[in-house]
Design a protein around this motif. Structure first.
Motif, PDB file in Angstrom:
ATOM      1  N   SER A 602       0.771  -1.126   0.024  1.00  0.00           N
ATOM      2  CA  SER A 602      -0.131   0.089   0.003  1.00  0.00           C
ATOM      3  C   SER A 602       0.837   1.041   0.099  1.00  0.00           C
ATOM      4  N   GLN A 603       1.658   1.117   0.881  1.00  0.00           N
ATOM      5  CA  GLN A 603       2.848   2.459   0.779  1.00  0.00           C
ATOM      6  C   GLN A 603       3.778   2.653  -0.628  1.00  0.00           C
ATOM      7  N   ILE A 604       3.844   1.440  -1.218  1.00  0.00           N
ATOM      8  CA  ILE A 604       4.495   1.760  -2.740  1.00  0.00           C
ATOM      9  C   ILE A 604       3.441   2.282  -3.513  1.00  0.00           C
ATOM     10  N   SER A 605       2.184   1.824  -3.603  1.00  0.00           N
ATOM     11  CA  SER A 605       1.044   2.239  -4.224  1.00  0.00           C
ATOM     12  C   SER A 605       0.891   3.900  -4.081  1.00  0.00           C
ATOM     13  N   GLN A 606       0.750   4.419  -2.820  1.00  0.00           N
ATOM     14  CA  GLN A 606       0.850   5.531  -2.505  1.00  0.00           C
ATOM     15  C   GLN A 606       2.115   6.491  -2.943  1.00  0.00           C
ATOM     16  N   ALA A 607       3.321   5.938  -2.604  1.00  0.00           N
ATOM     17  CA  ALA A 607       4.305   6.680  -3.070  1.00  0.00           C
ATOM     18  C   ALA A 607       4.146   6.876  -4.399  1.00  0.00           C
ATOM     19  N   GLU A 608       4.092   5.860  -5.279  1.00  0.00           N
ATOM     20  CA  GLU A 608       4.286   6.063  -6.743  1.00  0.00           C
ATOM     21  C   GLU A 608       3.015   7.005  -7.351  1.00  0.00           C
ATOM     22  N   ALA A 609       2.072   7.023  -6.829  1.00  0.00           N
ATOM     23  CA  ALA A 609       0.878   8.017  -7.055  1.00  0.00           C
ATOM     24  C   ALA A 609       1.076   9.195  -6.793  1.00  0.00           C
ATOM     25  N   LYS A 610       1.675   9.691  -5.599  1.00  0.00           N
ATOM     26  CA  LYS A 610       1.928  10.911  -5.321  1.00  0.00           C
ATOM     27  C   LYS A 610       3.239  11.767  -6.115  1.00  0.00           C
ATOM     28  N   LYS A 611       4.174  10.826  -6.307  1.00  0.00           N
ATOM     29  CA  LYS A 611       5.301  10.999  -7.156  1.00  0.00           C
ATOM     30  C   LYS A 611       4.677  11.440  -8.628  1.00  0.00           C
ATOM     31  N   TYR A 612       3.713  10.348  -9.032  1.00  0.00           N
ATOM     32  CA  TYR A 612       3.249  10.813 -10.468  1.00  0.00           C
ATOM     33  C   TYR A 612       2.494  12.025 -10.650  1.00  0.00           C
ATOM     34  N   PHE A 613       1.673  12.342  -9.459  1.00  0.00           N
ATOM     35  CA  PHE A 613       0.909  13.676  -9.423  1.00  0.00           C
ATOM     36  C   PHE A 613       1.840  14.908  -9.579  1.00  0.00           C
ATOM     37  N   ILE A 614       2.671  14.739  -8.593  1.00  0.00           N
ATOM     38  CA  ILE A 614       3.532  15.845  -8.623  1.00  0.00           C
ATOM     39  C   ILE A 614       4.526  16.304  -9.881  1.00  0.00           C
ATOM     40  N   GLU A 615       5.043  14.883 -10.376  1.00  0.00           N
ATOM     41  CA  GLU A 615       6.069  15.093 -11.475  1.00  0.00           C
ATOM     42  C   GLU A 615       4.917  15.470 -12.681  1.00  0.00           C
ATOM     43  N   ARG A 616       3.821  15.097 -12.994  1.00  0.00           N
ATOM     44  CA  ARG A 616       2.750  15.468 -13.995  1.00  0.00           C
ATOM     45  C   ARG A 616       2.763  16.923 -14.141  1.00  0.00           C
ATOM     46  N   PHE A 617       2.623  17.716 -12.867  1.00  0.00           N
ATOM     47  CA  PHE A 617       2.337  19.064 -12.552  1.00  0.00           C
ATOM     48  C   PHE A 617       3.491  19.725 -13.007  1.00  0.00           C
ATOM     49  N   ARG A 618       4.874  19.218 -12.598  1.00  0.00           N
ATOM     50  CA  ARG A 618       6.220  19.728 -12.693  1.00  0.00           C
ATOM     51  C   ARG A 618       6.623  19.724 -14.241  1.00  0.00           C
ATOM     52  N   ILE A 619       6.011  18.845 -15.090  1.00  0.00           N
ATOM     53  CA  ILE A 619       6.508  18.548 -16.335  1.00  0.00           C
ATOM     54  C   ILE A 619       5.605  19.511 -17.178  1.00  0.00           C
ATOM     55  N   GLY A 620       4.571  19.698 -16.595  1.00  0.00           N
ATOM     56  CA  GLY A 620       3.510  20.784 -17.221  1.00  0.00           C
ATOM     57  C   GLY A 620       3.898  22.115 -17.307  1.00  0.00           C
ATOM     58  N   LYS A 621       4.916  22.332 -16.279  1.00  0.00           N
ATOM     59  CA  LYS A 621       5.172  23.886 -16.044  1.00  0.00           C
ATOM     60  C   LYS A 621       5.429  24.772 -17.457  1.00  0.00           C
ATOM     61  N   TRP A 622       4.562  25.790 -17.618  1.00  0.00           N
ATOM     62  CA  TRP A 622       3.874  26.653 -16.800  1.00  0.00           C
ATOM     63  C   TRP A 622       2.464  26.479 -17.140  1.00  0.00           C
ATOM     64  N   LYS A 623       2.086  25.843 -18.112  1.00  0.00           N
ATOM     65  CA  LYS A 623       0.728  25.180 -18.336  1.00  0.00           C
ATOM     66  C   LYS A 623       0.135  24.926 -16.902  1.00  0.00           C
ATOM     67  N   ARG A 624       0.781  24.155 -16.292  1.00  0.00           N
ATOM     68  CA  ARG A 624       0.350  23.678 -14.890  1.00  0.00           C
ATOM     69  C   ARG A 624       1.032  24.691 -13.899  1.00  0.00           C
TER      70      ARG A 624
END
Length: 771
Positions: A602-624
């Motif tokens: 469960s902790q791996i699942s959460q860790a990968e998910a939050k990593k994905y959410f953050i990195e998706r926004f950072r990759i989209g800078k400045w659209k995000r």
């Protein structure tokens, strides 16, 4: 005179109280009426005193939370005698910083007032000749909310989640009525400090220094100081007010004659030292002193810290399907990319929250967040919280305390809200960290979806009339968002719901974290998003009894800590346990064989998910432009989205987030159909950076890319193209800048993962270390 410490505490049920057929106004009556009286603690919550004296068991352990329902109709009586020698000619303030919640306050048997708001202090001006000579006595009778809430009329419009209807009229922290992240605990108590102070004859009623205008080139600014004085009977003639501020080699000074009890003073400042959020610049704070003089005699002074900065919010009503829109904070005319966390009460018992502020903020700082969103289902934090945020450069998004409901619109309620909002706006507006006032949490969506679109959220008088008027009168220089998410008139008329507005709460189905909802979301800014993660077994053993540790299915104790008020499977929040299990099945295609594996997967699942959410926004800078993930720390022992549990034990997600939030970070975008992966570099620093990088597929020890790159300031750019067509890669991404080494990882696999392979290569990449 501090009145904290040991008080006498009486407790009886509402039925017992009604049988007494008299008011309890003093300790003598309390002690003689045969009800339970023990030593209590102020500040405190009464259950903590009962637990300390072994009259109840730990409310957080096992099934003990069920006992809270039986305490919801308790009356509380806090009494204290003390020696106080008042001088007849002086005036004194008896101050209760916080009483939870509806209470009658007696001094020497005389009713001073009835309090009805947990979020407001109760302050009483008492002349010296009204105190007894020597021994005085205070008694506070706290009435049960479950009884008091029945005194109001509930129209059809008023609605909220299943457990919170009593919270609609009562100004008590909403989470205490039962939330998906807090158990139902309608506790009570004197939860903040109590003191007696001598009233100054001459003092300030209001004091506010703010940045009126900052030039585009940041070289000049105009400040404005507003004051309101309490001068008693002092004449204006000969009075002057002067203000002086210093920060390093920057200095300002201005003075004016006093012609009224209130006034405005403008100050020109050249080459100001600016306050910047962390990740962007320095947190320069001016030490300011304001002095009131008569001729050359100093009558009164006050000191505070001040940050020169401007904050703007650039937003559009809608975002097109192509992602055209905006929701971006600008500080000192510069766009700021936000990496933040939501802040919830630090303990179910609010009296214990203050002691956790510093260690909780240490976590926020360690993760290098530059914004905290103070969630509207809790309470307004103490001064220490905002002072640390000033010092450390953490912007604060401040909700007013309403959440997930259609609140009353009666004049009586609106006046109560106006008083509360006015107090906290005046209390907090001096802090440079405070970036945004937000009317509430999710009330626009609660109105929209709860009425099937028949009621326009913009008709909500709480957030469209009362709060804006208070802000117009008291803090018109700071940005205001009526709700989060905010559905304005344009969005409502276009039937946009909350899926086409620029700022969203991205919860969705909570299925695979790379599923269509998360991958295709068009939000520019996520002010909430999260993913479940099970606490460690060590922590679970502290709140789940041995007999209920495993299995999780049909497990009442797990439900109570998920946080369902009962053990019934049909309760609204009961889904949250199965949610964790489902997320494990989605990511690994299997069931956990025991508690240890359940917690770890469960902790791996959460860790990968939050990593994905953050990195998706950072990759989209400045659209995000920013993400405020949910959340850093639990306020009770539970199964939740927090990345640090109640016992300050960090889940795996903590480390993943820390790596993903490095100021210079290398990230992989999702593979294209042809298998190509864009290696991106996000640089949040105000300067360009040279890096050396190396990407290794640890499944076969092959270097996929290596080289040098220059990263422009405050940007996200592509630096390499990885070819993953021939294999399922587990990339370890390393880079070096200014002599420091950093690393991240990326898994190209599609779910479900082979759990044995994931653990093998995660250990090899150095992102997981199993004992």
């Amino acid at each position: 005179m501090n009145l904290n410490g040991v008080w006498r505490l009486g407790i009886c049920t509402d039925e017992e109280y009604r049988k007494l057929k008299l008011e309890i106004k003093d300790l003598e009556t309390l002690e003689k009426k045969g009800i339970l009286v023990v030593n209590g603690t102020v500040p405190g919550n009464y259950e903590l005193d009962l637990e300390k004296q072994h009259l109840i068991e730990n409310p957080f352990f096992g099934e003990n939370l069920l006992q809270e329902r039986g305490r919801e109709r308790n009356h509380l009586f806090y009494g204290k005698t003390f020696t106080f020698h008042a001088e007849d000619q002086k005036e004194y303030l008896l101050e209760f910083e916080g009483i939870d919640t509806v209470a009658e306050i007696y001094l020497n048997g005389r009713l001073l007032a009835k309090a009805d708001n947990m979020f407001l202090p109760q302050v009483f001006l008492i002349p010296g000749n009204e105190w007894k000579k020597g021994t005085n006595e205070i008694l506070v009778h706290i009435l049960p909310i479950a009884v008091e809430a029945r005194n109001y009329d509930y129209p059809l419009y008023v609605d909220t989640q299943k457990y919170q209807m009593d919270a609609m009229y009562i100004r008590k922290a909403a989470y205490m009525f039962g939330w998906d992240i807090f158990p139902r605990m309608l506790s009570g108590g004197i939860w903040k400090d109590v003191r007696i102070t001598e009233k100054d004859e001459i003092t300030w009623k209001q004091s506010y220094l703010f940045t009126r205008e900052l030039s585009e080139d940041l070289q000049t600014c105009e400040l404005e100081y507003f004051y309101e004085l309490d001068l008693d009977e002092l004449a204006y003639a000969g009075l002057t007010l002067e203000i002086e501020g210093t920060c390093g080699n920057s200095h300002f000074f201005e003075k004016t004659d006093v012609w009224g009890i209130a006034g405005h003073l403008r100050i020109a400042l050249e080459n100001p030292k600016l306050w910047w959020p962390r990740r962007t610049g320095e947190q320069n704070l001016y030490e300011v002193e304001v002095r009131l003089k008569q001729e050359k005699t100093l009558l009164a002074s006050r000191s505070f810290r001040f940050g020169v900065r401007s904050v703007e919010l650039d937003r559009t009503s809608l975002t097109s399907e192509k992602g055209e829109g905006e929701f971006c904070f600008l500080v000192n005319h510069k766009k700021i990319f936000i990496l933040g966390t939501n802040w919830v009460p630090l303990d179910s018992f609010p009296s214990r929250g203050k002691d956790k502020i510093k260690p909780a903020l240490d976590l926020v700082l360690d993760l290098d967040c530059n914004m905290i969103r103070c969630w509207g289902g809790g309470y307004y934090e103490s001064d220490e919280f905002y002072e640390i945020c000033d010092e450390k450069g953490i912007l604060v998004w401040q909700d007013f305390m309403e959440a997930c409901g259609r609140y009353p619109q009666s004049e009586e309620f609106l006046k109560k809200l106006e008083k509360e909002v006015t107090f906290h706006v005046r209390r907090l507006r001096q802090h440079p960290c405070l970036a945004l006032w937000s009317g509430d949490n999710e009330n626009d969506t609660a109105i929209l979806w709860g009425t099937n679109g028949r009621v326009d959220p913009n008709s909500n008088r709480n957030t469209r009339r009362v709060i804006p008027e208070v802000l117009r009168m008291n803090d018109y220089v700071r940005e205001y968002l009526p709700s989060s998410p905010y559905i304005d008139e344009v969005a409502f008329k276009n039937h946009a719901g909350d899926s086409r507005i620029p700022e969203q709460h991205l919860w969705g189905p909570r299925d695979y974290y790379k599923g269509d909802f998360y991958k295709n979301a068009i939000a520019h800014f996520a002010s909430e998003t999260g993913y479940h993660g099970c606490p460690s077994v060590k922590s679970i053993r502290k709140f789940i009894s041995e007999k209920a540790l495993w299995p999780y299915q049909l497990n009442g104790e797990w439900l109570l800590h998920a946080s369902s008020p009962t053990e019934k499977m049909e309760e609204p929040y009961a889904y949250r346990i199965e949610l964790m299990a489902s997320q494990i099945r989605v990511l690994f295609g299997c069931e956990a064989k025991d508690l240890e594996e359940f917690s770890f997967l469960s902790q791996i699942s959460q860790a990968e998910a939050k990593k994905y959410f953050i990195e998706r926004f950072r990759i989209g800078k400045w659209k995000r432009t920013g993400i405020i993930w949910w959340n850093v720390l639990d306020g009770c022992p539970q199964f939740s989205d927090a990345v640090v549990d109640y016992y300050f034990d960090k889940k795996l997600a903590y480390d993943y987030i820390k790596r993903s939030q490095e100021r210079v970070v290398l990230l992989c975008d999702e593979p294209e159909e042809n298998g190509n992966i864009h290696l991106m570099a996000s640089n949040d620093l105000p300067t360009g950076e040279k890096i050396h990088y190396c990407v290794t597929d640890v499944t076969c020890d092959v270097v996929a890319a290596e080289g040098d790159a220059f990263l422009p300031a405050d940007s996200c750019v592509e630096i390499a193209l990885l070819d993953s067509r021939k294999r399922k890669a587990f990339y370890k991404i390393e880079w070096k800048t200014e002599g420091k080494r950093f690393f991240n990882h990326f898994v190209t696999w599609k779910a479900p993962f082979d759990k044995v392979a994931y653990l093998k290569y995660a250990e090899k990449a150095g992102i997981i270390r199993r004992e």
